[in-house]
Design a protein around this motif. Structure first.
Motif, PDB file in Angstrom:
ATOM      1  N   LEU A 147      -8.514   5.541   4.654  1.00  0.00           N
ATOM      2  CA  LEU A 147      -9.126   4.153   5.084  1.00  0.00           C
ATOM      3  C   LEU A 147      -8.093   3.741   6.026  1.00  0.00           C
ATOM      4  O   LEU A 147      -7.011   3.940   5.918  1.00  0.00           O
ATOM      5  N   VAL A 148      -8.232   3.831   7.636  1.00  0.00           N
ATOM      6  CA  VAL A 148      -7.504   3.180   8.092  1.00  0.00           C
ATOM      7  C   VAL A 148      -8.092   2.009   9.661  1.00  0.00           C
ATOM      8  O   VAL A 148      -9.322   2.383   9.908  1.00  0.00           O
ATOM      9  N   GLY A 160      -6.313   0.448  12.441  1.00  0.00           N
ATOM     10  CA  GLY A 160      -4.937   0.451  12.895  1.00  0.00           C
ATOM     11  C   GLY A 160      -3.997   1.043  12.649  1.00  0.00           C
ATOM     12  O   GLY A 160      -4.123   2.363  12.514  1.00  0.00           O
ATOM     13  N   ASP A 161      -2.520   0.536  11.771  1.00  0.00           N
ATOM     14  CA  ASP A 161      -1.333   1.362  11.892  1.00  0.00           C
ATOM     15  C   ASP A 161      -2.406   1.013  10.433  1.00  0.00           C
ATOM     16  O   ASP A 161      -1.025   1.418   9.579  1.00  0.00           O
ATOM     17  N   ASP A 162      -2.245  -0.185   9.329  1.00  0.00           N
ATOM     18  CA  ASP A 162      -3.155   0.311   7.846  1.00  0.00           C
ATOM     19  C   ASP A 162      -3.543   1.664   7.661  1.00  0.00           C
ATOM     20  O   ASP A 162      -4.691   1.609   7.999  1.00  0.00           O
ATOM     21  N   ILE A 163      -2.620   2.436   7.148  1.00  0.00           N
ATOM     22  CA  ILE A 163      -3.574   3.481   5.797  1.00  0.00           C
ATOM     23  C   ILE A 163      -3.165   3.528   4.724  1.00  0.00           C
ATOM     24  O   ILE A 163      -2.418   2.676   3.792  1.00  0.00           O
ATOM     25  N   GLN A 164      -4.931   3.461   4.195  1.00  0.00           N
ATOM     26  CA  GLN A 164      -5.063   3.310   2.609  1.00  0.00           C
ATOM     27  C   GLN A 164      -5.954   4.200   1.919  1.00  0.00           C
ATOM     28  O   GLN A 164      -6.570   5.171   2.481  1.00  0.00           O
ATOM     29  N   LEU A 165      -5.138   4.593   0.636  1.00  0.00           N
ATOM     30  CA  LEU A 165      -5.626   5.948  -0.145  1.00  0.00           C
ATOM     31  C   LEU A 165      -6.599   5.559  -1.515  1.00  0.00           C
ATOM     32  O   LEU A 165      -5.796   5.016  -2.408  1.00  0.00           O
ATOM     33  N   VAL A 166      -7.572   5.521  -2.145  1.00  0.00           N
ATOM     34  CA  VAL A 166      -8.195   5.794  -3.048  1.00  0.00           C
ATOM     35  C   VAL A 166      -8.323   7.242  -3.364  1.00  0.00           C
ATOM     36  O   VAL A 166      -8.355   8.855  -3.177  1.00  0.00           O
ATOM     37  N   ALA A 167      -7.596   7.163  -4.883  1.00  0.00           N
ATOM     38  CA  ALA A 167      -7.465   8.502  -5.219  1.00  0.00           C
ATOM     39  C   ALA A 167      -8.138   8.030  -7.035  1.00  0.00           C
ATOM     40  O   ALA A 167      -8.247   6.650  -7.289  1.00  0.00           O
ATOM     41  N   ALA A 168      -8.277   9.512  -8.137  1.00  0.00           N
ATOM     42  CA  ALA A 168      -8.590   9.391  -9.276  1.00  0.00           C
ATOM     43  C   ALA A 168      -7.623   9.110  -9.847  1.00  0.00           C
ATOM     44  O   ALA A 168      -6.132   9.111  -9.392  1.00  0.00           O
ATOM     45  N   GLU A 169      -7.095   8.115 -10.602  1.00  0.00           N
ATOM     46  CA  GLU A 169      -6.046   7.760 -11.710  1.00  0.00           C
ATOM     47  C   GLU A 169      -5.393   9.054 -12.645  1.00  0.00           C
ATOM     48  O   GLU A 169      -3.924   8.650 -12.246  1.00  0.00           O
ATOM     49  N   GLU A 194      -9.526  -5.535  -4.140  1.00  0.00           N
ATOM     50  CA  GLU A 194     -10.412  -6.650  -3.547  1.00  0.00           C
ATOM     51  C   GLU A 194      -9.077  -6.791  -1.808  1.00  0.00           C
ATOM     52  O   GLU A 194      -9.806  -6.664  -1.066  1.00  0.00           O
ATOM     53  N   GLN A 195      -7.681  -5.437  -2.252  1.00  0.00           N
ATOM     54  CA  GLN A 195      -7.411  -5.682  -0.898  1.00  0.00           C
ATOM     55  C   GLN A 195      -7.766  -4.669  -0.191  1.00  0.00           C
ATOM     56  O   GLN A 195      -7.102  -3.787   1.523  1.00  0.00           O
ATOM     57  N   LEU A 196      -8.310  -3.737  -0.242  1.00  0.00           N
ATOM     58  CA  LEU A 196      -8.989  -2.448   0.337  1.00  0.00           C
ATOM     59  C   LEU A 196      -9.531  -2.805   1.311  1.00  0.00           C
ATOM     60  O   LEU A 196     -10.488  -3.803   1.190  1.00  0.00           O
ATOM     61  N   HIS A 197     -10.088  -2.183   2.534  1.00  0.00           N
ATOM     62  CA  HIS A 197     -10.217  -2.139   4.441  1.00  0.00           C
ATOM     63  C   HIS A 197     -11.603  -1.801   3.849  1.00  0.00           C
ATOM     64  O   HIS A 197     -11.953  -0.724   3.647  1.00  0.00           O
TER      65      HIS A 197
END
Length: 257
Positions: free
Chosen positions: A124-125, A127-136, A162-165
């Motif tokens: 998830l991008v 702006g300049d914030d980047i988030q990633l979802v991965a397998a545990e 809850e913090q995911l964009h």
């Protein structure tokens, strides 16, 4: 009628896998969690498992509009919870003032760790914030090994779902008339390019249908297919509206803004 008749030949291997998952749940009376599935794979799982019966299916990718999701197949008496999907969410830390990092770079670096794409969900991008979802199950490994992207040093911080964009893909619908449902014809029409320009893209692996690289210009597309042309974005065949008097297809296509 065979279930395979409803799907393309190249999808039969995945169908066999889904049927085996369903069978395992029936006989073992316990849930089955899959890796991350793309939207087409999710459609196939839903079609095969159905919404009624002894086996049910739910999907979760971390946020409401997630594209890539894990599927949980479970007996009809089971009540799934978010923890069952074993997702780990991350914020990417990097020197934002000095470095620009984009989606392909993140994916490329993640894949260079020797892990399958199916172990990662959405990147998830915002702006300049980047988030990633991965397998545990791979979380410890990527925390230790994903230390750089390009020339930039990076680190991962765990976050809550809850913090995911919330990133929702916006598609604008257009109506086109095409002579056939061939891949090269559709891409040419949708992106206003000549077929001569489109065909090298296809031959060089720059085109995907339902998230799979297709290298045949004559590939026949269907309603619901998602097409992507590198550098030109993604589109989806929303519906086939029938044929004109000149025997051309009138189609509705959703295109990225």
């Amino acid at each position: 009628m065979s279930i395979y008749e409803h799907f393309r030949q190249e999808e039969h291997g995945f169908i066999d896998q889904v049927l085996q998952w369903k069978e395992d749940v029936l006989h073992q009376y316990s849930p089955k969690l899959t890796d991350f599935l793309d939207p087409r794979e999710q459609q196939i799982v839903t079609a095969i498992v159905g919404t009624e019966g002894e086996v049910q299916v739910s999907f979760d990718g971390g946020q409401p509009f997630a594209e890539r999701k894990r599927a949980l197949l479970y007996p009809d008496y089971y009540v799934p919870e978010s923890e069952d999907f074993q997702l780990h969410m991350y914020e990417l830390n990097y020197p934002k003032k000095f470095v620009t990092i984009e989606h392909p770079q993140v994916l490329g670096s993640a894949m260079s760790l020797g892990l399958r794409r199916s172990k990662f969900g959405d990147i998830l991008v915002a702006g300049d914030d980047i988030q990633l979802v991965a397998a545990e199950e791979i979380s410890s490994y990527i925390e230790m090994n994903l230390t750089s992207i390009g020339k930039a040093k990076v680190s991962l911080s765990s976050i809550q779902r809850e913090q995911l964009h919330v990133v929702k893909e916006e598609l604008i619908e257009h109506v086109y008339t095409v002579s056939s449902m061939r891949l090269d014809v559709l891409l040419s029409t949708i992106h206003n390019l000549s077929r001569q320009k489109v065909q090298p893209f296809i031959a060089n692996g720059a085109v995907k249908v339902n998230f799979k690289v297709i290298e045949q210009p004559s590939f026949e597309c269907h309603e619901g297919d998602i097409l992507s042309l590198r550098g030109h974005g993604r589109s989806r065949i929303v519906s086939l509206e029938g044929k004109t008097k000149k025997e051309k297809w009138r189609i509705v296509v959703g295109k990225q803004k």
